[in-house]
Design a protein around this motif. Structure first.
Motif, PDB file in Angstrom:
ATOM      1  N   PRO A 147       9.039   3.506  -9.743  1.00 31.09           N
ATOM      2  CA  PRO A 147       7.601   3.254  -9.729  1.00 31.09           C
ATOM      3  C   PRO A 147       7.288   1.906  -9.082  1.00 31.09           C
ATOM      4  O   PRO A 147       7.966   0.906  -9.307  1.00 31.09           O
ATOM      5  CB  PRO A 147       7.227   3.267 -11.223  1.00 31.09           C
ATOM      6  CG  PRO A 147       8.321   4.033 -11.885  1.00 31.09           C
ATOM      7  CD  PRO A 147       9.551   3.781 -11.095  1.00 31.09           C
ATOM      8  N   ASP A 148       6.225   1.912  -8.275  1.00 31.19           N
ATOM      9  CA  ASP A 148       5.834   0.712  -7.546  1.00 31.19           C
ATOM     10  C   ASP A 148       5.207  -0.296  -8.513  1.00 31.19           C
ATOM     11  O   ASP A 148       4.250   0.017  -9.222  1.00 31.19           O
ATOM     12  CB  ASP A 148       4.832   1.076  -6.455  1.00 31.19           C
ATOM     13  CG  ASP A 148       4.666  -0.062  -5.476  1.00 31.19           C
ATOM     14  OD1 ASP A 148       5.288  -1.109  -5.695  1.00 31.19           O
ATOM     15  OD2 ASP A 148       3.896   0.123  -4.504  1.00 31.19           O
ATOM     16  N   ALA A 149       5.761  -1.459  -8.514  1.00 34.84           N
ATOM     17  CA  ALA A 149       5.270  -2.492  -9.430  1.00 34.84           C
ATOM     18  C   ALA A 149       4.343  -3.482  -8.731  1.00 34.84           C
ATOM     19  O   ALA A 149       3.984  -4.503  -9.318  1.00 34.84           O
ATOM     20  CB  ALA A 149       6.455  -3.237 -10.052  1.00 34.84           C
ATOM     21  N   HIS A 150       3.954  -3.208  -7.456  1.00 38.18           N
ATOM     22  CA  HIS A 150       3.109  -4.138  -6.727  1.00 38.18           C
ATOM     23  C   HIS A 150       1.676  -4.042  -7.223  1.00 38.18           C
ATOM     24  O   HIS A 150       1.279  -3.107  -7.917  1.00 38.18           O
ATOM     25  CB  HIS A 150       3.171  -3.839  -5.227  1.00 38.18           C
ATOM     26  CG  HIS A 150       4.537  -4.098  -4.632  1.00 38.18           C
ATOM     27  ND1 HIS A 150       5.084  -5.357  -4.527  1.00 38.18           N
ATOM     28  CD2 HIS A 150       5.461  -3.237  -4.134  1.00 38.18           C
ATOM     29  CE1 HIS A 150       6.285  -5.267  -3.984  1.00 38.18           C
ATOM     30  NE2 HIS A 150       6.544  -3.976  -3.733  1.00 38.18           N
ATOM     31  N   GLU A 151       0.885  -5.032  -6.793  1.00 43.49           N
ATOM     32  CA  GLU A 151      -0.535  -5.037  -7.141  1.00 43.49           C
ATOM     33  C   GLU A 151      -1.246  -3.858  -6.465  1.00 43.49           C
ATOM     34  O   GLU A 151      -0.780  -3.336  -5.467  1.00 43.49           O
ATOM     35  CB  GLU A 151      -1.172  -6.354  -6.688  1.00 43.49           C
ATOM     36  CG  GLU A 151      -0.721  -7.579  -7.468  1.00 43.49           C
ATOM     37  CD  GLU A 151      -1.260  -7.559  -8.892  1.00 43.49           C
ATOM     38  OE1 GLU A 151      -2.293  -6.902  -9.121  1.00 43.49           O
ATOM     39  OE2 GLU A 151      -0.642  -8.183  -9.779  1.00 43.49           O
ATOM     40  N   ALA A 152      -2.377  -3.463  -7.063  1.00 39.94           N
ATOM     41  CA  ALA A 152      -3.178  -2.386  -6.487  1.00 39.94           C
ATOM     42  C   ALA A 152      -3.718  -2.802  -5.127  1.00 39.94           C
ATOM     43  O   ALA A 152      -3.983  -3.972  -4.866  1.00 39.94           O
ATOM     44  CB  ALA A 152      -4.339  -2.041  -7.424  1.00 39.94           C
TER      45      ALA A 152
END
Length: 701
Positions: free
Chosen positions: A351-356
């Motif tokens: 799962p991508d943990a970057h900011e929206a």
């Protein structure tokens, strides 16, 4: 002259001409054998040919995927029957003339069948001949004839329903005109085939009766000829001629039995998924549980004292080995099917943990189809989903009939839906929903069926007709009762097509309008350049086209539409007024779509007093004119009643009004009477005759 004759002979002997002459020559030769004496060697050749052709016919019947793949079979049945009877006549002549000279008087084939197959024993030969005849006549031929008779009757009864199903597929865009013609021709051929098979089975039955009579005649005739003409002893004559006659009968009866088996194979098969051998092996030996239980039962019987233990136990072991191999193969196939999914799951990124970001904002699909998990195989590319092909056909048909290319249909699964449910969404809003059952068929009642059907009662989601979900085995029965039968993918595709047509105006967005202009500019670049955006904004053009689509007018004639707009746009930019001008230019096409051919334009009209009131209201209120509530209620009610009467007598509900009232009444009446079409006097071509069949606004007595 000789050279010309040689050239003519060469042209006559080309492969295509020889193929055409083969059948007439064969028939003439068969008929000639009845009247012309044959040498013994030729008789052996023809008997051998008869056996070979019967084996060939049976093999062709086994390897045909459909009965119609062997549509010439009734004719082959007639020719082979005629060949056997001709050989019987020719062999009878030789047996009676030369039978006194020995057992090989009628040829080696008859001698072999008379001596080798029955050991030269006349009693055994008679019994074997009678048994073969009974098997052929009473069992195989009678059963095949009954199947052909019933199939012919049900095929004829089902023809109207099948024709309606083809018309429904054609109207829904699932097939083109050439495919529809091919299917109609196939249905007619199927009915002709089973009808011909019903009659052709009588050939084989008659052949069996003739074989018995010929046997009796030959025995009696041979006894008479041997005793009276050749001074043979009664016992010797009876033995000699009876043995020859039995050999003659067996050599004809065995090919007849093979041909009868071929006839039974052709008419008794169900489905067209493969040849008979593959179907039997696949369906009879595909379930390992059946093989295990059968082997266990045979093994238990083999343990009983006094039974042939070795044979029973050997067969039980063989069945157990087949069950083990089949189960192992099924497990391997299951693992192979799961491997791609497991690999894809393991290779999925974390799962991508970057900011929206803006990439997380999903655009709403213009046109979407959501399906429950049981409908996923219908839309899965990996499983060659049938619904995907139908949707592609729908978009193509829509573009050809309406005049622009709609947005693609975005398909996704939705676990919140029922397992068999589906939902059609337009710009994220549900505009249609229903249920479909893969593996079952929907039998739709068009209003004139002759009886009910057992099954899950439902309603056709596209047109609201009563329907029943049935098993595939009931298709023919449903056709015979007058139902229109379609599969699950056709149900969803037809519903989707209905929704797309009803919402064509909303599907024509700014992007589609620009793409349509770019397409037209390829042939008429100057016309588009002078109109958009110099004279008319693209938004106004889009609104005009949407106005046309809202009232069911296609925009295929874009050249005429652009020319009218180019002529009138300098004077007005109002989309309503421009739409009226375009409708006048397209009047011939509009009226032609409602009243095909050159028939009278039979329409409803407004009563003069009501028309004056509405014109006065338009004069005072303009485009925003309002109708007095009591008058509006009466107008809606009477229009709905008269429109229904028009539909009941087979006429389209069309209201003819003055041009100034057309847009107002069309918008006002459309919600109450969706099927009503409102046209103006200016839209009717001068070449068409108008006849008013009903008046709206007259006092109802």
């Amino acid at each position: 002259m000789a050279l010309q004759d040689t050239l003519n002979l060469r042209r006559l002997l080309t492969p295509s001409n020889l193929r055409q002459l083969a059948a007439p020559i064969l028939i003439i030769m068969i008929l000639s054998m009845m009247v012309l004496p044959l040498p013994v060697f030729l008789l052996d050749v023809f008997f051998t040919f008869n056996i070979a052709i019967s084996v060939m016919v049976m093999l062709v019947a086994m390897y045909s995927n459909r009965p119609l793949d062997f549509s010439v079979f009734p004719t082959v049945l007639l020719v082979t029957t005629l060949l056997r009877l001709s050989l019987n006549v020719a062999s009878t002549r030789i047996v009676l003339l030369e039978g006194h000279s020995g057992p090989d008087a009628a040829g080696k084939v008859i001698e072999a069948f008379g001596n080798f197959l029955v050991g030269g024993n006349t009693a055994v030969g008679l019994v074997v001949f009678v048994i073969l005849t009974l098997i052929n006549f009473v069992v195989i031929t009678k059963g095949a004839g009954r199947i052909a008779e019933v199939s012919a009757r049900f095929t004829l009864d089902a023809m109207p329903g099948k024709q309606m199903a083809i018309d429904a597929d054609l109207n829904a865009g699932l097939v083109d005109e050439s495919e529809a013609k091919r299917r109609r021709k196939e249905i007619a051929q199927e009915a002709d085939f089973y009808g011909a098979m019903d009659g052709a089975s009588k050939f084989v039955r008659g052949d069996a009766v003739a074989g018995i009579l010929i046997l009796a005649i030959n025995v009696i005739g041979g006894l008479f000829v041997g005793v009276m003409q050749h001074d043979m002893a009664v016992g010797e004559a009876a033995h000699t001629y009876t043995l020859l006659t039995i050999g003659d009968g067996l050599v004809a009866q065995i090919p007849a039995l093979i041909i009868s088996v071929a006839a039974g194979l052709v008419v008794s098969r169900v489905g067209d998924d493969g040849d008979i051998g593959g179907l039997v092996i696949g369906q009879l030996f595909s379930n390992p549980q059946v093989l295990i239980l059968t082997g266990a039962i045979i093994g238990i019987l083999g343990l009983i004292p006094g039974m042939p233990n070795l044979v029973f136990l050997l067969l039980a072991a063989t069945l157990g080995a087949l069950a083990w191999l089949r189960r192992k193969r099924m497990e391997e196939e299951t693992l192979a099917a799961r491997a791609p999914a497991a690999a894809a799951q393991s290779a999925a990124p974390p799962p991508d943990a970057h900011e929206a970001s803006w990439n997380d904002v999903a655009q709403v699909d213009v046109l979407g189809l959501e399906v429950g998990y049981r409908l996923i195989p219908m839309v899965d590319k990996g499983q060659d989903g049938e619904l995907l092909k139908r949707i592609r056909g729908l978009r193509k048909k829509f573009a050809q009939e309406v005049g622009f290319l709609s947005s693609p249909v975005h398909i996704r699964d939705n676990l919140e839906l029922k397992p068999n449910g589906y939902r059609i969404a337009l710009k994220g809003v549900e505009v249609g929903a229903g249920e479909a059952y893969p593996g079952q068929l929907m039998a739709i009642n068009p209003g004139r069926v002759s009886g009910p059907l057992p099954g899950r009662e439902t309603t056709d989601p596209a047109f609201g007709l009563p329907a029943v979900w049935i098993d595939p085995g009931m298709r023919e029965n449903a056709h015979a009762l007058g139902y229109t039968v379609v599969d699950a993918s056709t149900v969803v595709a037809t519903h989707l097509n209905h929704v797309i047509l009803n919402h064509a105006a909303e599907l024509l967005g700014r992007q589609e309008t620009q793409a349509l202009l770019d397409h037209v500019s390829k042939d008429s670049p100057k016309l588009i350049e002078d109109l958009v955006p110099k004279t008319l904004p693209i938004g106004t053009l889009q609104r005009v086209l949407q106005n046309l689509l809202e009232e069911g007018v296609n925009i295929r004639d874009m050249r005429s539409i652009i020319e009218v707009l180019a002529e009138n746009a300098p004077r007005t930019q109002d989309a309503v007024q421009l739409t009226a001008k375009v409708r006048e230019a397209l009047g011939r096409a509009i009226v032609q779509a409602l009243f095909p051919g050159s028939a009278e334009v039979q329409v409803m009209a407004l009563e003069p007093a009501l028309e004056r009131i509405l014109l006065q209201a338009m004069g005072t209120g303009g485009e925003g004119a309002a109708i007095e509530p009591g008058l509006a209620d009466t107008l809606l009610r009477q229009t709905a009643e008269i429109a229904q009467r028009q539909e009941d007598i087979g006429l389209p509900p069309v209201l003819l009004v003055p041009a100034s009232l057309r847009m107002l009444l069309s918008r006002f009446l459309r919600r109450a009477v969706p099927s009503l079409k409102v046209i103006s006097n200016n839209e009717v071509p001068e070449s068409r005759t108008i006849r008013v069949t009903a008046m709206v606004g007259m006092q109802q007595g």
